[in-house]
Design an enzyme around this catalytic site. Structure first.
Site, mmCIF file in Angstrom:
data_model
loop_
_atom_site.group_PDB
_atom_site.id
_atom_site.type_symbol
_atom_site.label_atom_id
_atom_site.label_comp_id
_atom_site.label_asym_id
_atom_site.label_seq_id
_atom_site.Cartn_x
_atom_site.Cartn_y
_atom_site.Cartn_z
ATOM 1 C CB SER A 67 -0.898 -0.089 1.274
ATOM 2 O OG SER A 67 -1.781 -1.084 0.982
ATOM 3 C CB SER A 106 -4.105 1.639 5.904
ATOM 4 O OG SER A 106 -4.229 0.201 7.017
ATOM 5 N N GLY A 107 -5.490 -0.935 3.834
ATOM 6 C CA GLY A 107 -6.785 -1.604 3.531
ATOM 7 C C GLY A 107 -7.507 -1.884 5.017
ATOM 8 C CB SER A 108 -6.892 -3.851 7.939
ATOM 9 O OG SER A 108 -5.743 -3.171 8.606
ATOM 10 N N GLY A 109 -6.972 -0.310 7.992
ATOM 11 C CA GLY A 109 -7.106 0.783 8.644
ATOM 12 C C GLY A 109 -6.807 0.562 10.050
ATOM 13 C CD GLU A 171 -1.456 -4.357 -1.917
ATOM 14 O OE1 GLU A 171 -1.582 -4.761 -0.844
ATOM 15 O OE2 GLU A 171 -1.405 -4.952 -3.005
#
Length: 204
Positions: A67, A106-109, A171
């Site tokens: 990311s 950030s995918g999950s955060g 991404e």
């Protein structure tokens, strides 16, 4: 050990499938009505993100792993446009302060280091723009603008949102989204490609 297939998928078939998946994710994002007209989710959020970057005194870019690599491409283009841009973690990156924007992917955060950086930024008076798949994440809670991408998180291995491994789709969309933001800011600036070109690196 799983048995390997004797008929592997052709690379061109994978390419076509990934391209179709990217296009579908972008279509779903553009059609999203999640908090439509606000800075949290939905197409309006990316317009808000562009406005935040346009108004920023300085832009700080942060992301872990792939990311982060994807977001560095956006950082480079924003620098080409003439913005003052810093990549978090580089030894020359200064302290963030009021008037600055922290752009985070950030995918999950939820990674602790990412959340801590966002907390530090907000405590310093900076604003956070987050690109994530998780609108209820700790990162999103700290962000002034949250862009929610309809893609799988990296540990979502069920194949429901993406056929690709881990966070690949997220991404890839981060790269395309960053290019779209840059293109919008560039056309609004009125600058020509020739005017941007002298900012390209000449020490490589």
């Amino acid at each position: 050990m799983p048995t390997r297939t004797t008929v592997p998928l052709r690379v061109t078939e994978s390419l076509a499938a990934i391209a179709a998946e990217q296009a579908d994710a972008i279509r779903r994002f553009l059609a999203s009505d999640v908090a439509a007209g606000t800075a949290s989710g939905g197409p309006a959020s990316v317009e808000s993100a562009a406005a935040e970057l346009r108004a920023a005194r300085r832009v700080f870019v942060l992301g872990a792993g792939r990311s982060g690599l994807a977001l560095r491409m956006t950082a480079m283009r924003l620098m080409h446009l003439g913005l003052e841009v810093h990549v978090v973690g580089e030894v020359t990156t200064p302290a963030i302060a009021a008037g600055d924007v922290l752009l985070v992917a950030s995918g999950s955060g939820s990674p602790a280091a990412i959340v801590r950086a966002a907390e530090t930024a907000t405590a310093a008076g900076a604003r956070v723009t987050a690109i994530t798949t998780a609108p209820a994440s700790p990162l999103a809670a700290l962000a002034a603008v949250t862009v929610v991408i309809p893609a799988a998180q990296k540990q979502d291995h069920g194949g429901r949102l993406s056929i690709q491994y881990s966070g690949g789709l997220f991404e890839q969309v981060v790269v395309v989204l960053g290019d779209a933001i840059f293109h919008s800011l560039w056309t609004a600036s009125g600058a020509t490609a020739d005017e941007l070109w002298p900012r390209h690196a000449n020490l490589e």
